[in-house]
Design a protein around this motif. Structure first.
Motif, PDB file in Angstrom:
ATOM      1  N   ARG A 149      30.993  16.262  16.118  1.00 55.05           N
ATOM      2  CA  ARG A 149      30.627  17.635  15.742  1.00 55.05           C
ATOM      3  C   ARG A 149      29.114  17.832  15.786  1.00 55.05           C
ATOM      4  NH1 ARG A 149      34.962  17.052  11.984  1.00 55.05           N
ATOM      5  NH2 ARG A 149      33.537  16.214  10.413  1.00 55.05           N
ATOM      6  N   ALA A 150      28.382  16.859  15.276  1.00 51.16           N
ATOM      7  CA  ALA A 150      26.923  16.971  15.227  1.00 51.16           C
ATOM      8  C   ALA A 150      26.323  17.042  16.629  1.00 51.16           C
ATOM      9  CB  ALA A 150      26.336  15.791  14.460  1.00 51.16           C
ATOM     10  N   ALA A 151      26.880  16.289  17.563  1.00 52.46           N
ATOM     11  CA  ALA A 151      26.348  16.294  18.928  1.00 52.46           C
ATOM     12  C   ALA A 151      26.441  17.691  19.547  1.00 52.46           C
ATOM     13  CB  ALA A 151      27.100  15.284  19.786  1.00 52.46           C
ATOM     14  N   VAL A 152      27.568  18.351  19.357  1.00 49.99           N
ATOM     15  CA  VAL A 152      27.735  19.698  19.902  1.00 49.99           C
ATOM     16  C   VAL A 152      26.807  20.687  19.213  1.00 49.99           C
ATOM     17  CG1 VAL A 152      29.375  21.587  20.261  1.00 49.99           C
ATOM     18  CG2 VAL A 152      30.129  19.221  20.550  1.00 49.99           C
ATOM     19  N   GLU A 153      26.614  20.509  17.917  1.00 47.12           N
ATOM     20  CA  GLU A 153      25.776  21.427  17.145  1.00 47.12           C
ATOM     21  C   GLU A 153      24.283  21.246  17.429  1.00 47.12           C
ATOM     22  OE1 GLU A 153      26.662  20.685  13.090  1.00 47.12           O
ATOM     23  OE2 GLU A 153      28.729  21.430  13.214  1.00 47.12           O
ATOM     24  N   LEU A 154      23.851  20.005  17.632  1.00 51.01           N
ATOM     25  CA  LEU A 154      22.418  19.715  17.599  1.00 51.01           C
ATOM     26  C   LEU A 154      21.771  19.440  18.947  1.00 51.01           C
ATOM     27  CD1 LEU A 154      22.357  17.370  14.450  1.00 51.01           C
ATOM     28  CD2 LEU A 154      21.958  19.838  14.555  1.00 51.01           C
ATOM     29  N   ILE A 155      22.548  19.060  19.947  1.00 50.69           N
ATOM     30  CA  ILE A 155      21.946  18.695  21.235  1.00 50.69           C
ATOM     31  C   ILE A 155      21.995  19.888  22.188  1.00 50.69           C
ATOM     32  CG2 ILE A 155      21.972  17.086  23.167  1.00 50.69           C
ATOM     33  CD1 ILE A 155      21.390  15.848  20.410  1.00 50.69           C
ATOM     34  N   GLY A 206      22.390  22.149  25.191  1.00 52.57           N
ATOM     35  CA  GLY A 206      23.170  22.046  26.423  1.00 52.57           C
ATOM     36  C   GLY A 206      24.534  21.419  26.239  1.00 52.57           C
ATOM     37  N   CYS A 207      24.792  20.793  25.089  1.00 54.77           N
ATOM     38  CA  CYS A 207      26.055  20.090  24.877  1.00 54.77           C
ATOM     39  C   CYS A 207      27.157  21.071  24.467  1.00 54.77           C
ATOM     40  CB  CYS A 207      25.883  19.013  23.808  1.00 54.77           C
ATOM     41  SG  CYS A 207      27.392  18.083  23.471  1.00 54.77           S
ATOM     42  N   GLU A 208      28.196  21.144  25.288  1.00 59.03           N
ATOM     43  CA  GLU A 208      29.338  22.007  25.005  1.00 59.03           C
ATOM     44  C   GLU A 208      30.532  21.223  24.464  1.00 59.03           C
ATOM     45  OE1 GLU A 208      30.289  24.100  28.577  1.00 59.03           O
ATOM     46  OE2 GLU A 208      28.227  24.790  28.889  1.00 59.03           O
ATOM     47  N   ALA A 209      30.582  19.942  24.758  1.00 59.90           N
ATOM     48  CA  ALA A 209      31.688  19.092  24.291  1.00 59.90           C
ATOM     49  C   ALA A 209      31.165  17.674  24.136  1.00 59.90           C
ATOM     50  CB  ALA A 209      32.856  19.130  25.270  1.00 59.90           C
ATOM     51  N   SER A 210      31.825  16.929  23.259  1.00 58.44           N
ATOM     52  CA  SER A 210      31.355  15.576  22.979  1.00 58.44           C
ATOM     53  C   SER A 210      32.530  14.693  22.597  1.00 58.44           C
ATOM     54  CB  SER A 210      30.337  15.612  21.830  1.00 58.44           C
ATOM     55  OG  SER A 210      29.961  14.318  21.436  1.00 58.44           O
ATOM     56  N   GLY A 211      32.372  13.395  22.837  1.00 51.88           N
ATOM     57  CA  GLY A 211      33.423  12.459  22.456  1.00 51.88           C
ATOM     58  C   GLY A 211      32.890  11.046  22.357  1.00 51.88           C
ATOM     59  N   ILE A 212      33.663  10.206  21.702  1.00 48.82           N
ATOM     60  CA  ILE A 212      33.326   8.785  21.605  1.00 48.82           C
ATOM     61  C   ILE A 212      34.436   8.001  22.276  1.00 48.82           C
ATOM     62  CG2 ILE A 212      32.923   6.831  20.065  1.00 48.82           C
ATOM     63  CD1 ILE A 212      31.747   8.802  18.055  1.00 48.82           C
ATOM     64  N   LEU A 213      34.061   7.268  23.290  1.00 48.86           N
ATOM     65  CA  LEU A 213      34.991   6.467  24.091  1.00 48.86           C
ATOM     66  C   LEU A 213      34.798   4.990  23.774  1.00 48.86           C
ATOM     67  CD1 LEU A 213      36.908   5.899  26.578  1.00 48.86           C
ATOM     68  CD2 LEU A 213      34.830   5.934  27.978  1.00 48.86           C
ATOM     69  N   ALA A 214      35.888   4.291  23.553  1.00 46.15           N
ATOM     70  CA  ALA A 214      35.843   2.840  23.392  1.00 46.15           C
ATOM     71  C   ALA A 214      36.669   2.201  24.489  1.00 46.15           C
ATOM     72  CB  ALA A 214      36.394   2.432  22.030  1.00 46.15           C
ATOM     73  N   VAL A 215      36.199   1.090  24.990  1.00 50.16           N
ATOM     74  CA  VAL A 215      36.975   0.301  25.946  1.00 50.16           C
ATOM     75  C   VAL A 215      37.258  -1.037  25.288  1.00 50.16           C
ATOM     76  CG1 VAL A 215      36.985  -0.858  28.177  1.00 50.16           C
ATOM     77  CG2 VAL A 215      36.086   1.459  27.975  1.00 50.16           C
ATOM     78  N   ARG A 216      38.530  -1.337  25.114  1.00 53.34           N
ATOM     79  CA  ARG A 216      38.971  -2.560  24.449  1.00 53.34           C
ATOM     80  C   ARG A 216      39.879  -3.324  25.387  1.00 53.34           C
ATOM     81  NH1 ARG A 216      40.663   0.732  18.972  1.00 53.34           N
ATOM     82  NH2 ARG A 216      38.563   0.955  18.098  1.00 53.34           N
ATOM     83  N   LYS A 217      39.426  -4.508  25.782  1.00 53.28           N
ATOM     84  CA  LYS A 217      40.194  -5.340  26.703  1.00 53.28           C
ATOM     85  C   LYS A 217      40.560  -4.582  27.973  1.00 53.28           C
ATOM     86  CE  LYS A 217      42.067  -8.128  22.935  1.00 53.28           C
ATOM     87  NZ  LYS A 217      43.280  -8.606  22.217  1.00 53.28           N
ATOM     88  N   GLY A 218      39.599  -3.802  28.461  1.00 54.68           N
ATOM     89  CA  GLY A 218      39.785  -3.072  29.699  1.00 54.68           C
ATOM     90  C   GLY A 218      40.513  -1.755  29.558  1.00 54.68           C
ATOM     91  N   ARG A 219      40.972  -1.412  28.352  1.00 57.70           N
ATOM     92  CA  ARG A 219      41.728  -0.182  28.145  1.00 57.70           C
ATOM     93  C   ARG A 219      40.852   0.855  27.460  1.00 57.70           C
ATOM     94  NH1 ARG A 219      45.465   1.989  24.290  1.00 57.70           N
ATOM     95  NH2 ARG A 219      45.031   0.259  22.869  1.00 57.70           N
ATOM     96  N   ALA A 220      40.783   2.060  28.035  1.00 63.56           N
ATOM     97  CA  ALA A 220      39.972   3.130  27.475  1.00 63.56           C
ATOM     98  C   ALA A 220      40.725   3.832  26.354  1.00 63.56           C
ATOM     99  CB  ALA A 220      39.600   4.132  28.563  1.00 63.56           C
ATOM    100  N   VAL A 221      40.029   4.027  25.240  1.00 66.64           N
ATOM    101  CA  VAL A 221      40.624   4.686  24.071  1.00 66.64           C
ATOM    102  C   VAL A 221      39.653   5.755  23.584  1.00 66.64           C
ATOM    103  CG1 VAL A 221      41.508   4.393  21.734  1.00 66.64           C
ATOM    104  CG2 VAL A 221      41.774   2.549  23.400  1.00 66.64           C
TER     105      VAL A 221
END
Length: 230
Positions: A32-38, A40-55
């Motif tokens: 939420r903060a990334a969209v509010e404060l940066i 040009g940012c219209e959408a934001s997310g946190i991606l994790a890759v665990r053992k080759g699998r994107a989550v």
């Protein structure tokens, strides 16, 4: 960019992150903060890759989830490149994703079809082959400037500390819960069968090995069964 005002916003964000009750709430607040404060940012997310699998750990919308899915599916994209760098900045800024991107022949066309015009991202952590990244999106090319990169880096630095702290707290709470469950299960076995503490744990370990289940799961089953019998 008014950096004094931004510094005050970062201080407020730090307090908000510390006030969250769980890792997931911390991640959601970062997005939420990334969209509010940066800028040009219209959408934001946190991606994790665990053992080759994107989550997708947190996302502001479906576009983010789909972008994460694509990077994981094809095994390429800006997040993967940033994570694989041995030296240098662990960030990326793509000014115009509508132009050809030879580095990502499968991801880039699909990202354009999603309506992504520009992207920016920052690694939050790396561990062995796993990593987590904060990604920012805009539908317009050229949305992210050098100033927005600096602002994003500052936000990501706060986020990385908050995520590490939240994960540590969750791990400690989980460890305490596990210890408590095993202690209760041992107490049940001792009371029922007149066992010593050492013998009760030996019984748990033997059953765990024989049935190939974790001791904490076995302990929880014993607790649940005992409560049903009570």
């Amino acid at each position: 960019m008014d950096w004094r005002e931004f510094a005050e916003q970062m201080a407020q964000l730090a307090r908000r992150l510390l006030a969250q009750d769980s890792t997931q709430e911390t991640l959601d607040e970062i997005v939420r903060a990334a969209v509010e404060l940066i800028d040009g940012c219209e959408a934001s997310g946190i991606l994790a890759v665990r053992k080759g699998r994107a989550v997708t750990l947190a996302a502001s919308g479906d576009l983010v989830v789909e972008s994460d899915r694509l990077q994981g599916e094809v095994g390429e994209g800006p997040c993967f490149d940033a994570a694989r760098r041995v030296d240098g900045d662990r960030l990326f800024r793509i000014a115009d994703l509508t132009r050809p991107q030879p580095a990502w022949p499968r991801y880039a066309p699909a990202a354009r079809d999603l309506g992504i015009g520009s992207m920016m991202g920052f690694l939050l952590y790396t561990q062995d082959q796993d990593f987590g990244a904060l990604n920012l999106y805009s539908s317009r090319p050229g949305s992210f400037t050098k100033d927005s990169e600096t602002a994003g880096w500052l936000l990501a630095s706060h986020a990385a500390v908050a995520v590490a702290g939240a994960r540590t707290v969750d791990q400690l709470e989980h460890a305490l819960d596990t210890r408590h469950a095993i202690g209760e299960a041992m107490g049940i076995l001792r009371e029922r069968h007149g066992l010593s503490e050492e013998d009760a744990f030996a019984v748990l370990r033997r059953i765990s090995q024989h049935h190939n289940i974790k001791i904490r799961d076995l302990a929880q089953t014993i607790r649940t069964d005992a409560s049903k019998e009570a």
